[in-house]
Design an enzyme around this catalytic site. Sequence first.
Site, PDB file in Angstrom:
ATOM      1  N   VAL A  25      -3.836  -7.813   3.114  1.00 51.19           N
ATOM      2  CA  VAL A  25      -4.688  -8.785   3.808  1.00 51.19           C
ATOM      3  C   VAL A  25      -5.791  -9.345   2.907  1.00 51.19           C
ATOM      4  CG1 VAL A  25      -4.272  -7.883   6.129  1.00 51.19           C
ATOM      5  CG2 VAL A  25      -6.129  -6.912   4.758  1.00 51.19           C
TER       6      VAL A  25
ATOM      7  N   LYS B 266       1.427   7.716   2.929  1.00 52.25           N
ATOM      8  CA  LYS B 266       0.378   6.941   2.244  1.00 52.25           C
ATOM      9  C   LYS B 266      -0.827   7.820   1.913  1.00 52.25           C
ATOM     10  CE  LYS B 266      -1.974   2.444   2.843  1.00 52.25           C
ATOM     11  NZ  LYS B 266      -2.134   1.314   3.801  1.00 52.25           N
TER      12      LYS B 266
ATOM     13  N   GLU C 226       5.384  -2.509   4.711  1.00 50.03           N
ATOM     14  CA  GLU C 226       4.702  -1.429   5.420  1.00 50.03           C
ATOM     15  C   GLU C 226       4.855  -1.686   6.931  1.00 50.03           C
ATOM     16  OE1 GLU C 226       0.494  -1.720   4.802  1.00 50.03           O
ATOM     17  OE2 GLU C 226       0.074   0.362   5.322  1.00 50.03           O
TER      18      GLU C 226
ATOM     19  N   CYS D 144       0.982  -0.143   0.230  1.00 52.44           N
ATOM     20  CA  CYS D 144      -0.125  -1.100   0.319  1.00 52.44           C
ATOM     21  C   CYS D 144      -1.364  -0.688  -0.487  1.00 52.44           C
ATOM     22  CB  CYS D 144      -0.473  -1.349   1.786  1.00 52.44           C
ATOM     23  SG  CYS D 144      -1.288  -2.968   2.027  1.00 52.44           S
TER      24      CYS D 144
END
Lengths: 273, 273
Positions: free
Chosen positions: A168, A108, A38, A141
């Site tokens: 993350v 997205k 990404e 993501c």
Amino acid sequence: MRIGLYQFAPEFAKTEKNIRNITEAVKRSDADILVFPEMALSGYLFTSREEVRRAAVRPDGPWINGLREAADKQGCYVVIGLPELSDDGFYNSAVLIGPDGHVGTYRKVHLFYEEKSYFGAGNLGFPVFRIKGLSLGILICFDHMYPEAARCLALQGVEVICHPSNLVLPEYGQLTTRVRSIENRVFWILANRTGSEERGGKRLAYTGCSQITAPDGKILTQAGEKEEELLTVEIDPSSACDKRVTPLDDLFSDRRTDVYSRYLDTDVKCPDL
Amino acid sequence: MRIGLYQFAPEFAKTEKNIRNITEAVKRSDADILVFPEMALSGYLFTSREEVRRAAVRPDGPWINGLREAADKQGCYVVIGLPELSDDGFYNSAVLIGPDGHVGTYRKVHLFYEEKSYFGAGNLGFPVFRIKGLSLGILICFDHMYPEAARCLALQGVEVICHPSNLVLPEYGQLTTRVRSIENRVFWILANRTGSEERGGKRLAYTGCSQITAPDGKILTQAGEKEEELLTVEIDPSSACDKRVTPLDDLFSDRRTDVYSRYLDTDVKCPDL
């Protein structure tokens, strides 16, 4: 058919350097489909809309020229995450580029955290791209967290899901995407980034561990947590067309849409939410 | 609030012995909600409809009397898998029994393998039961493979999903149920059985490794592969009401039903399947 990913640490706001890095990876790879993280063009940790504006590109802009040439020479298709500039604003997007140039764009659908301040929510649905005799879908993501996203692609017949990421949250994406492979019987290319970014008093550390999973959930290849890695595996995409877990259990034809539709066709039926 | 499971190896066709075993576990446990495996009353590997007929019981039949007494004494609710006898045939069901007796029944929606020859497909939807101030749902074994099943329960507001199982595919159920916890932010009690069954030239080995997972995917407790185990953990059910992964990301209110509905509201849009 060889599918692959390039895990690396894009540098913030250094678009030209990132593109060179990406193009070199395409030249080094023997993959038919190669997936990048990404925001691979720009880095991720924007702290203002002005920064997004400076980094955003059109999916079919001149920046793809060198990349298209490399894709043409290698006979491959690449999926790359980037901040998209469009007439109605910015999107967190991924583009599919092949020997003839820009093939298509995915925006997205499930934006994460402060992305909501900078990007519009995806409005192109879950498009399917037909290349090299297979159907391919793209998610970005945080889309991984919603089983509906992969389901929408799988029910349209994709054999491979390309998944540019900047994960993350520890472990989540690697776990969920493996389960998405299993429940949809598709190949899944999770191309995550590495490194960390520290900007405007904020810090994000990315989890690496990119992986490719098979329709049976087997992890075909997996990167380390911090390393830059170019990984490729050989697959038979047609194995993703068989949705049977046993000779008597076809995960798609056995779906009980008659039951789901009582609960899922509208949100009105969920009084507590 | 304490929730638990009893992992053991029910003996085929020894209903009374299995009920004694189950009742003893209830007496030994300090759980408010205690979950037993699929077909805990009867064993699993049926080889004829006649065997099912001999084993099947009514959910509120006299067999529950001793169990109800134990539940009353302990102040707990139990969820138990069994072959259900009903006026229109047999179902692979799980019953919820409390201090006052039979509370409700769930009939397995996604039947696995040869169950399809012996049992009717679940026709009670995905019911939600309100006990001890929380909402509880039940799924049985292979239901875990379909993200829609847990989603239908979670969207109705359940905090805990009870999951009696006889898992035979290695790793799948333990992986998927952890992800179901994460994507729905619910507690999940996977009560699997152990041991193996060999009957009529067939053999099944059960994978054990029962587990309880938290809304964040943490494995709160996990049994071994082969051991008989009675496990309990303390939980705060209200933590399952918060669907946020970060302060800005609520997994439920951020669902993009406007996009899903283009693909999921009907099966007609999937020409390849």
